[in-house]
Design a protein around this motif. Structure first.
Motif: not given
Length: 141
Positions: A27-53
């Protein structure tokens, strides 16, 4: 955190292991760590990742942010719009009054557009931290 320090486990490692464990749960598709989110280490082109951020709050979120699979409900006893999928983030915006052109508009808009639009209609300075746009298509010319 105290237990991690005592045992010499880096926080980033604990976050990574928590995400790996969460992704083994059906039931879970993705998981982002605090470190990833605070460092902006995700792709802004990825709509899901951007919304999570954009929904991330370091004081309120945990060390791992888990995203359910699309159309999967995690039991909640309140009305919730927590997933980053478009079906859960779509919010209609209704504006009426003087200066507003009647009609329906299919242009993309977000709640962030409300304050700049109202400021425009009131001929007031837009809020300094406003990130939205003025919904010019709905303004009577």
């Amino acid at each position: 955190l105290e237990a991690l320090r005592r045992d010499g486990v880096p926080r980033e490692e604990a976050e990574r292991v928590a995400c790996e464990g969460a992704l083994r749960v059906a039931g879970f598709a993705r998981c982002y760590t605090r470190t990833q989110l605070e460092r902006g280490a995700i792709s802004p082109a990825d709509d899901i990742a951007r919304r999570v951020l954009h929904g991330y709050n370091p004081r309120r979120n945990g060390d791992a942010v888990v995203v359910p699979q699309a159309f999967n409900l995690i039991v909640s006893y309140t009305a919730d719009h927590y997933s980053p999928y478009s079906y859960d983030t779509h919010v209609p915006v209704i504006i009426m009054g003087g200066g507003v052109a009647p009609g329906r508009y299919a242009h993309a808009a977000s709640p962030a557009d409300i304050a700049p639009t109202l400021a425009h209609l009131l001929r007031a300075e837009r809020p300094s931290n406003a990130v939205g746009r003025v919904l010019l298509e709905a303004i009577r010319q």
